[in-house]
Design a protein around this motif. Structure first.
Motif, mmCIF file in Angstrom:
data_model
loop_
_atom_site.group_PDB
_atom_site.id
_atom_site.type_symbol
_atom_site.label_atom_id
_atom_site.label_comp_id
_atom_site.label_asym_id
_atom_site.label_seq_id
_atom_site.Cartn_x
_atom_site.Cartn_y
_atom_site.Cartn_z
ATOM 1 N N SER A 60 0.740 -1.187 0.033
ATOM 2 C CA SER A 60 0.173 -0.180 -0.033
ATOM 3 C C SER A 60 0.788 1.256 0.049
ATOM 4 C CB SER A 60 -0.948 0.132 1.119
ATOM 5 O OG SER A 60 -0.172 -0.105 2.440
ATOM 6 N N LEU A 61 2.012 1.381 0.862
ATOM 7 C CA LEU A 61 2.768 2.517 0.925
ATOM 8 C C LEU A 61 3.497 2.643 -0.415
ATOM 9 C CD1 LEU A 61 4.281 2.209 4.467
ATOM 10 C CD2 LEU A 61 2.318 3.681 3.534
ATOM 11 N N ARG A 62 3.863 1.582 -1.096
ATOM 12 C CA ARG A 62 4.457 1.759 -2.506
ATOM 13 C C ARG A 62 3.552 2.600 -3.381
ATOM 14 N NH1 ARG A 62 6.420 -3.306 -6.225
ATOM 15 N NH2 ARG A 62 7.607 -1.890 -7.785
ATOM 16 N N VAL A 63 2.322 2.475 -3.350
ATOM 17 C CA VAL A 63 1.340 3.371 -4.233
ATOM 18 C C VAL A 63 1.563 4.833 -3.855
ATOM 19 C CG1 VAL A 63 -0.740 3.740 -4.580
ATOM 20 C CG2 VAL A 63 -0.410 1.319 -4.327
ATOM 21 N N VAL A 64 1.949 5.106 -2.546
ATOM 22 C CA VAL A 64 2.093 6.507 -2.253
ATOM 23 C C VAL A 64 3.380 7.078 -2.570
ATOM 24 C CG1 VAL A 64 1.851 7.918 -0.138
ATOM 25 C CG2 VAL A 64 0.165 6.321 -0.602
ATOM 26 N N PHE A 65 4.457 6.148 -2.122
ATOM 27 C CA PHE A 65 5.885 6.579 -1.839
ATOM 28 C C PHE A 65 6.560 6.637 -3.375
ATOM 29 C CE2 PHE A 65 5.405 6.052 2.488
ATOM 30 C CZ PHE A 65 5.962 6.958 3.027
ATOM 31 N N LEU A 89 8.844 12.649 -7.336
ATOM 32 C CA LEU A 89 8.756 14.070 -6.840
ATOM 33 C C LEU A 89 9.908 14.399 -6.209
ATOM 34 C CD1 LEU A 89 4.945 14.700 -5.679
ATOM 35 C CD2 LEU A 89 6.018 15.755 -7.470
ATOM 36 N N ARG A 90 10.364 13.607 -5.248
ATOM 37 C CA ARG A 90 11.876 14.071 -4.805
ATOM 38 C C ARG A 90 12.950 14.197 -5.639
ATOM 39 N NH1 ARG A 90 14.379 9.204 -1.938
ATOM 40 N NH2 ARG A 90 14.765 8.695 -4.177
ATOM 41 N N ASP A 91 13.177 13.042 -6.703
ATOM 42 C CA ASP A 91 14.139 13.122 -7.644
ATOM 43 C C ASP A 91 13.903 14.468 -8.532
ATOM 44 O OD1 ASP A 91 15.032 10.618 -6.649
ATOM 45 O OD2 ASP A 91 13.817 9.619 -7.993
ATOM 46 N N ALA A 96 16.916 21.347 -8.395
ATOM 47 C CA ALA A 96 17.547 22.355 -7.443
ATOM 48 C C ALA A 96 19.020 22.050 -7.800
ATOM 49 C CB ALA A 96 17.558 21.936 -5.953
ATOM 50 N N THR A 97 19.643 20.793 -8.677
ATOM 51 C CA THR A 97 21.217 21.070 -8.640
ATOM 52 C C THR A 97 21.406 20.984 -10.217
ATOM 53 O OG1 THR A 97 20.573 18.593 -8.847
ATOM 54 C CG2 THR A 97 21.391 19.199 -6.640
ATOM 55 N N ARG A 98 20.357 20.851 -11.025
ATOM 56 C CA ARG A 98 20.791 20.889 -12.517
ATOM 57 C C ARG A 98 19.716 21.880 -12.978
ATOM 58 N NH1 ARG A 98 18.808 15.214 -14.287
ATOM 59 N NH2 ARG A 98 19.319 15.857 -16.368
ATOM 60 N N GLY A 99 20.045 22.482 -14.245
ATOM 61 C CA GLY A 99 19.511 23.550 -15.011
ATOM 62 C C GLY A 99 17.859 23.012 -15.289
ATOM 63 N N THR A 100 17.557 24.090 -15.188
ATOM 64 C CA THR A 100 15.672 23.925 -15.494
ATOM 65 C C THR A 100 15.494 23.264 -16.922
ATOM 66 O OG1 THR A 100 15.430 26.178 -16.009
ATOM 67 C CG2 THR A 100 14.814 25.685 -13.888
ATOM 68 N N VAL A 159 -1.092 16.175 -7.194
ATOM 69 C CA VAL A 159 0.292 16.883 -6.761
ATOM 70 C C VAL A 159 1.228 16.812 -7.938
ATOM 71 C CG1 VAL A 159 2.153 16.626 -5.081
ATOM 72 C CG2 VAL A 159 -0.159 16.104 -4.565
ATOM 73 N N ILE A 160 1.359 15.828 -8.861
ATOM 74 C CA ILE A 160 2.480 15.904 -9.785
ATOM 75 C C ILE A 160 2.082 16.934 -10.767
ATOM 76 C CG2 ILE A 160 3.370 14.391 -11.556
ATOM 77 C CD1 ILE A 160 2.961 11.935 -9.971
ATOM 78 N N ARG A 161 0.780 16.917 -11.163
ATOM 79 C CA ARG A 161 0.305 17.988 -12.002
ATOM 80 C C ARG A 161 0.863 19.293 -11.567
ATOM 81 N NH1 ARG A 161 -3.402 14.136 -13.292
ATOM 82 N NH2 ARG A 161 -4.690 14.802 -11.626
#
Length: 537
Positions: A179-184, A190-192, A198-202, A219-221
């Motif tokens: 179940s948490l895999r569906v969320v995480f 999103l984290r990546d 933050a670390t590379r050019g846009t 959230v992704i959109r």
């Protein structure tokens, strides 16, 4: 460091284990209590039945009946042995549960295990027809009870609860992992994405897939929209930075051009002042030189007449006397005007040399101001304005006379041009005093004063109240820069409309060299009783 997913799993496992442990402990406690109560009831029932049935059989010494009663009471597995003792013969009968569960007589078995309970056997002598009933002790019975069944039941229940907890924990971990895999998984994306952003050019960061139709998809959109907006904002910022950089370069170039133009204007102003001085001095010199030339011509004509008279033998005493009179008057005129021209030339020469060079030398303040005033006479004589000098002759300065002459000239001409109406009489006073190592110079007039709305702007470059009438707005700015930057002094002005203007200058008697603070700002500051600063163009 544990991840949030691992910590959630651990948290749920701990909670479930704790809840099941508490529930199991309560169940174990309840089961043990119930088993204990059942065992107590069993013990009480066995003892009660044996005390009722055995006394009569033992009274009759009926061993078979005693054995049947004992065997009947040993049906429950908790009863491991029953021994019946006669009060006279001792052990009368008994049964013992062997290891295989069969009942054997106590004579052929070891001492029974378990908890032994000793109960007396009492026979009521007399019977129902007798008038009195007499209790008679016929023996005793010893029953051995075992707790193995209770311990086994409790151990089985405990094992069942432990297995149940472990199974539930495993099921919970597996369920949470799925179940948490569906969320995480989306959160990991999103984290990546945020890390790359933050670390590379846009421009190098790709948008996340938007195929989900749940809350995380929203959230992704939203993240993709923010990323697109951020790219747009960064693009505009880069364009603005490029524009600002180009503007800064243009501004720097314009500032450099402005500085060069200002320096040129300042130099032109100084040269214009010097040119005006040259023109005025030339005009002043023209008069004495003309008079001297006329006197020399008259003397030459008189000398020629005397020479003719001498050569013609017609020389008279009156001719000689007339020639001597003419020669004496002409010589007097020539000497006076030549002296006047020489004085003007000397003053002009000293002032001109000082203003065209930045040389530093000692000079007397009173004598030098007189030379400056003399060079300004061509300008002053055209007006009904008088100039009064009040300066001790012993004050000596080691400074820059050219810059000092520029200051006095600009202040004096500023008073002439701004303080008085045309053809209006007035007075300009220049006074000085020595305050320790600081020379305090005052230039004041009794003219019309300065309007309050221009006081704070008068030292600004190119500010003038006579725009289009010959004013450049650089006169007092030059004075301010020379006093503050070259002499390391201070300048203040006070003025009242209709009552005149008062400039107060404080400069070190010895101008400090580079790196020397001289008299310092505190010493150069105007006295506390001095009026508030006031300026004008």
């Amino acid at each position: 460091m544990f991840s949030i997913q691992s910590r959630l799993k651990l948290l749920f496992v701990v909670i479930v284990t704790l809840v099941l442990s508490i529930s199991g402990s309560y169940t174990q406690y309840s089961l043990g209590k119930a088993l204990e109560e059942s065992n107590q009831r069993l013990r009480k029932g066995v003892i009660t039945r044996l005390q009722i049935s055995l006394p009569s059989a033992l009274w009759d010494l009926d061993k078979s009946k005693v054995d049947s009663i004992v065997e009947a009471e040993m049906l429950p597995p908790e009863v491991v042995a029953i021994r019946v003792y006669d009060s006279s013969v001792g052990l009368f009968a008994g049964k013992l549960r062997a290891a295989d569960g069969k009942l054997v007589t106590v004579e052929h078995a070891p001492e029974p295990a378990g908890q032994a309970v000793d109960a007396p056997l009492v026979f009521l002598e007399g019977g129902p027809a007798s008038a009195s009933i007499k209790p008679v002790s016929v023996g005793r019975v010893v029953i051995n009870f075992s707790r193995a069944q209770i311990d086994h039941a409790l151990a089985s229940e405990l094992m069942r609860k432990v297995i149940e907890v472990l199974l539930l924990d495993l099921i919970l971990v597996a369920a949470l992992a799925l179940s948490l895999r569906v969320v995480f998984e989306p959160l990991k994306q999103l984290r990546d994405g945020l890390f790359d952003l933050a670390t590379r050019g846009t421009d190098e960061v790709e948008e996340l897939p938007e195929n989900r139709r749940d809350e995380l998809g929203d959230v992704i959109r939203g993240f993709n929209q923010i990323q697109r907006r951020l790219k747009s904002t960064i693009g505009r910022i880069r364009e603005a930075e490029d524009a600002a950089r180009r503007s800064a370069q243009q501004t720097a170039q314009a500032m450099q051009d402005l500085r060069q133009t200002q320096e040129s204007l300042l130099q032109a102003e100084r040269l214009a002042s010097l040119g005006s001085l040259v023109a005025g001095v030339a005009h002043e010199i023209n008069t004495p030189v003309g008079i001297a030339l006329t006197s020399a011509s008259v003397l030459k004509a008189a000398t020629d007449e005397l020479e003719l008279a001498v050569n013609g033998a017609g020389l008279k005493k009156s001719d000689i006397l007339r020639y001597i009179e003419t020669a004496s008057e002409s010589a007097r005129l020539i000497m006076n005007n030549a002296y006047r021209a020489a004085h003007l030339i000397h003053s002009f020469k000293q002032i001109a040399v000082d203003q065209t060079s930045e040389a530093r030398r000692p000079f007397g303040l009173h004598e030098y101001i007189e030379e400056i005033v003399s060079s300004l006479q061509p300008k002053l004589k055209k007006t009904p304005i008088s100039l009064v000098l009040n300066c001790p002759e012993e004050i000596m300065l080691d400074s820059y006379p050219g810059a000092f002459a520029q200051v006095i000239t600009n202040l004096t001409l500023n008073c002439v041009e701004h303080a008085f109406e045309v053809d209006t009489a007035g007075e300009i006073m220049i006074s000085a005093r020595l305050d320790g190592d600081v020379v305090e110079l005052h230039v004041k007039d009794d003219g019309r004063g300065i309007a309050p709305d221009v006081l704070d702007r008068i030292f600004d470059p190119f500010f003038t109240t006579r725009r289009g009438q010959g004013g450049t707005g650089l006169g007092l700015n030059i004075v301010y820069n020379l006093i503050v930057k070259q002499f390391l002094g201070t300048i203040a002005v006070s003025s009242t409309l209709g009552q005149g203007t008062h400039f107060t200058l404080r400069i070190p008697r010895v101008t400090p060299v580079d790196g020397d603070t001289g008299a310092g700002p505190a010493a150069l500051a105007a006295p506390a009783a001095a009026p508030a600063p006031d300026v004008r163009a």
